[in-house]
Design a protein around this motif. Structure first.
Motif, short mmCIF file in Angstrom:
data_model
loop_
_atom_site.label_atom_id
_atom_site.label_comp_id
_atom_site.label_asym_id
_atom_site.label_seq_id
_atom_site.Cartn_x
_atom_site.Cartn_y
_atom_site.Cartn_z
N TYR A 529 0.88 -1.18 0.00
CA TYR A 529 0.00 0.00 0.00
C TYR A 529 0.92 1.22 0.00
CZ TYR A 529 -4.13 2.82 1.34
OH TYR A 529 -5.12 3.76 1.40
N TYR A 530 0.58 2.29 0.71
CA TYR A 530 1.32 3.54 0.56
C TYR A 530 2.65 3.59 1.30
CZ TYR A 530 -0.78 4.41 5.11
OH TYR A 530 -1.15 4.30 6.41
N THR A 559 -2.04 0.71 -4.47
CA THR A 559 -2.53 2.08 -4.66
C THR A 559 -3.11 2.30 -6.06
OG1 THR A 559 -0.39 2.96 -5.36
CG2 THR A 559 -0.88 3.03 -2.98
N THR A 562 -6.46 3.17 -5.27
CA THR A 562 -6.73 4.53 -4.77
C THR A 562 -6.28 5.57 -5.80
OG1 THR A 562 -4.64 4.41 -3.55
CG2 THR A 562 -6.64 3.98 -2.30
#
Ligand code: ADP
Ligand code: SF4
Length: 689
Positions: A529-530, A559, A562
């Motif tokens: 993820y980030y 991501t 997102t």
């Protein structure tokens, strides 16, 4: 009540034959529910109506079966039997005097048709352009196809009217709608009267809108959503060309709906885009046409909204994410309750419902998409049950949301936090590059908690099981969070990586506490993820020579959901971070790491001075287990329940923690559901034959 400065936001506005009661315009947005969960999606829109929005739109609605965007779940209006489910949404939208809008999408070059198995149709014959690189091409539409498509739009407009909608938005932005595909020289390479000059490329939009006006235009308003700049290079529909198009067709739609570039450009996360980021692209467009203009920009500040109107940039304040984070945003401004606005943090978790075909979630608003499924209202919560007191241990997103829900219900609530600063992980993560806005998760909840008389906050209070038993609270909510593992256990390694102890190995927690690696740093990302990308950014900012190593094919792989993945990659490259993809970490030695190809036995040595390990997290659940071990003492201590929630139960993104906290608060004193499903769902009715 209302600050007169904001009166301008509540002026009614004309859109074609209709009047919107104010300037708050919920632009179309996905939610993950769509045609699979029509009642959940309808109830979500109904809450926005209650929250005071003047115009409310559906998500993208596939208007004909020859163009659909599987696997993504939106709405469908292919035939009459689709009308009842979208009519339910229109009805919910109109409950408090809002105008109900439907966005009609013909996906053209963006529709792979994996469900209907139809041959995709587009202005020119090119491969389908989707997130999923489907191995499918579109056939170029001939004149008969264009005539058919015009008729299909009219059919869809009639069905939209039958369903009770007031407005139709024709989708020509984000690369997703056929109107853009005709307007852009990249996707329209035709040599006939529909291609070539801008006049010709506009022809399809003009014809469809004229047809639809004949069919429904005296009662319904027609809006056109166009891209402010296609952002795909020279051939794309540029900002200058959009302006020419609008000037040339000034009175074409009843309203211009302006949206930036690709969806990634338009819904830029706060990590990469400020509030009102599209202002320069929009500036001056309003003067080109007598029609009103709506634009977006993750608007959460009423002062910025007012400026957009006063400076003549926009007539309507378009919001998707701010309306998700706080469906009551207009009403709170109207009632002079600015400080109660639950501001969007720009994390884009709301988009992941659509991208993963899961269900929409919002970090700030855990009730989103649970309005119908669980009967959760973003502003209302049942009064407390028989018991009285709750001790929340840990002030992260889970603990604060649990405390706020319980306090609003009327319980006496105490929050004990080991650290001096309240806020848990967001108190630390907000200091990382680009994540400042995430601090709003704690700010909003702490402010709200401090307004309530039945809440006590205790920072710098690490609790032990003995202390918890002594305090005499009836419900114990253990929201003690998690910490990053240094041993590399995640996906590539399910047991610890072989590591020489002379090599400094730091975790994100170490860096958040101020420790810094020096020299050549390998950031190993098996979290995806980030955090891996953020750690690389932080180390590069500090002057380290950074290599980001990941077994995945992409930097910060998840991501993509997102809409940040490309922006993260670009930023790291710009900062000089070396990126090694498809490569794992085999072992950590003195002065070097041994890497291994994700697909072959190929190994290599990478010299470095430190490793930043972004692997997985370990739950901080020792206190919970200590309490469980003393279950025999609970009754004497007056304890009715001890629950483990949030990252302390299972580490996940922040939105999972606020959801867990909210769910905890709602469940206090509620009857035990036993084996029953904890939410409602819609089950497809079987056909009669
Ligand atoms: P979540 O995301 O689940 O809310 P966080 O990690 O953000 O979890 O927050 C958990 C918080 O709990 C941290 O701020 C941590 O300092 C605090 N905490 C952990 N153990 C204790 C304890 N025994 N007593 C009080 N606070 C604790
Ligand atoms: Fe905003 Fe994040 Fe909620 Fe989306 S999920 S509305 S970006 S706070």
């Amino acid at each position: 009540m209302r600050d007169p400065r904001y009166d301008i936001l509540f002026q009614s506005q004309q859109i074609g034959p209709l009047t919107a009661k104010n300037r708050f315009y919920q632009v179309p947005h996905c939610n993950g529910g769509g045609y699979r969960d029509p009642s959940a999606a309808a109830a979500m829109r109904g809450i926005k109506a209650e929250g005071g929005w003047g115009v409310i739109f559906t998500e993208q609605t596939e208007m004909h079966h020859t163009s659909e965007i599987t696997p993504f779940i939106e709405l469908r209006l292919w035939e009459d039997q689709d009308i009842p489910s979208i009519a339910k949404m229109a009805e919910a939208m109109k409950t408090h005097g809002a105008l109900a809008g439907i966005q009609l999408a013909y996906s053209g070059i963006n529709g792979p048709n994996m469900y209907t198995k139809e041959v995709p149709l587009a202005p020119s014959a090119l491969p389908i352009r989707t997130f999923t690189n489907d191995p499918v091409q579109a056939r170029a539409m001939d004149k008969t196809d264009i005539k058919n498509l015009r008729r299909w739009f009219v059919n869809a407009a009639r069905r939209s009217q039958m369903a009770g909608f007031d407005l139709i938005c024709l989708y020509g932005a984000h690369g997703f709608g056929i109107f853009q595909h005709f307007l852009s020289r990249a996707t329209n390479q035709r040599a006939d009267e529909y291609g070539g000059s801008l006049e010709n490329r506009s022809r399809f939009a003009r014809e469809v809108i004229a047809d639809m006006r004949d069919a429904v235009g005296d009662k319904m308003a027609l809006t056109l959503r166009v891209s402010l700049d296609e952002t795909i290079g020279d051939l794309g529909f540029s900002n200058a060309e959009v302006r020419d198009f609008i000037a040339m067709n000034a009175e074409l739609p009843d309203l211009w709906d302006l949206a930036m570039g690709t969806w990634e450009d338009c819904s830029g996360p706060s990590r990469f885009k400020e509030e009102a980021a599209q202002e320069a692209w929009v500036q001056g467009i309003r003067e080109l046409s007598p029609r009103p203009v709506v634009g977006v920009g993750r608007f959460t500040s009423p002062d910025v909204m007012v400026r957009m109107i006063r400076q003549g940039r926009l007539d309507f304040i378009g919001c998707a994410r701010p309306s998700i984070a706080d469906p009551f945003l207009p009403r709170k401004i109207d009632e002079g309750r600015i400080e109660d606005i639950r501001e969007c943090i720009g994390c884009n978790i709301c988009i992941t419902g659509d991208m993963t075909q899961g269900m929409g979630r919002c970090t700030q608003n855990p009730t989103w998409m649970e309005e119908w499924r669980r009967g959760w209202h973003p502003e209302k919560i049942a009064a407390k049950g028989e018991s009285d007191s709750v001790l929340v241990i840990g002030s992260g997103p889970a603990g604060l949301e649990a405390a706020l829900g319980a306090a609003r219900r009327g319980y006496r609530v105490a929050v004990a936090e080991a650290r001096e600063v309240l806020g848990g992980r967001v108190a630390r993560e907000r200091a990382l590059p680009g994540l400042a806005a995430w601090g709003r998760v704690a700010d909003y909840r702490l402010y709200q908690l401090r307004q309530l008389g039945n809440v006590a906050l205790y920072p710098a209070s690490p609790l032990t099981a003995g202390e918890v038993l002594d305090f005499g609270f009836q419900h114990i909510c253990v929201a003690t969070g998690s910490h990053w593992r240094a041993d590399g256990v995640a996906r590539q390694h399910v047991t610890p990586i072989s590591a020489d102890t002379t090599m400094p190995v730091l975790t994100p927690d170490d860096l958040m506490q101020g420790r810094r690696p020096k020299g050549r740093v390998v950031v190993f990302d098996d979290d995806h993820y980030y955090m891996g990308g953020v750690m690389a950014e932080l180390c590069a900012q500090q002057g380290c020579e950074v290599t980001l190593l990941t077994p995945s094919a992409f930097v910060s792989d998840w991501t993509a959901n997102t809409l940040e993945q490309a922006a993260i990659h670009r930023r790291l490259v710009a900062m000089g971070v070396k990126i090694i993809l498809n490569t794992g970490l085999a072992a950590i030695h003195t002065g070097a790491v041994e890497t291994c190809c994700s697909y072959t036995d190929l190994r290599a040595q990478l010299d470095c001075d430190a490793v930043v390990m972004v692997a997985s997290r370990r739950s901080e659940d020792a206190l919970f287990h200590d309490l469980q071990a003393r279950q025999a003492d609970w009754a004497d201590a007056g304890i009715l329940s001890v629950k483990l929630i949030g990252d302390a139960a299972a580490p996940a993104p922040i939105a999972w923690a606020t959801f867990a906290g909210h769910r905890y608060a709602r469940a206090l004193d509620a009857p035990d559901l036993g084996d029953a499903l904890p939410f409602r769902r819609e089950v497809t009715a079987l056909a009669s034959d």
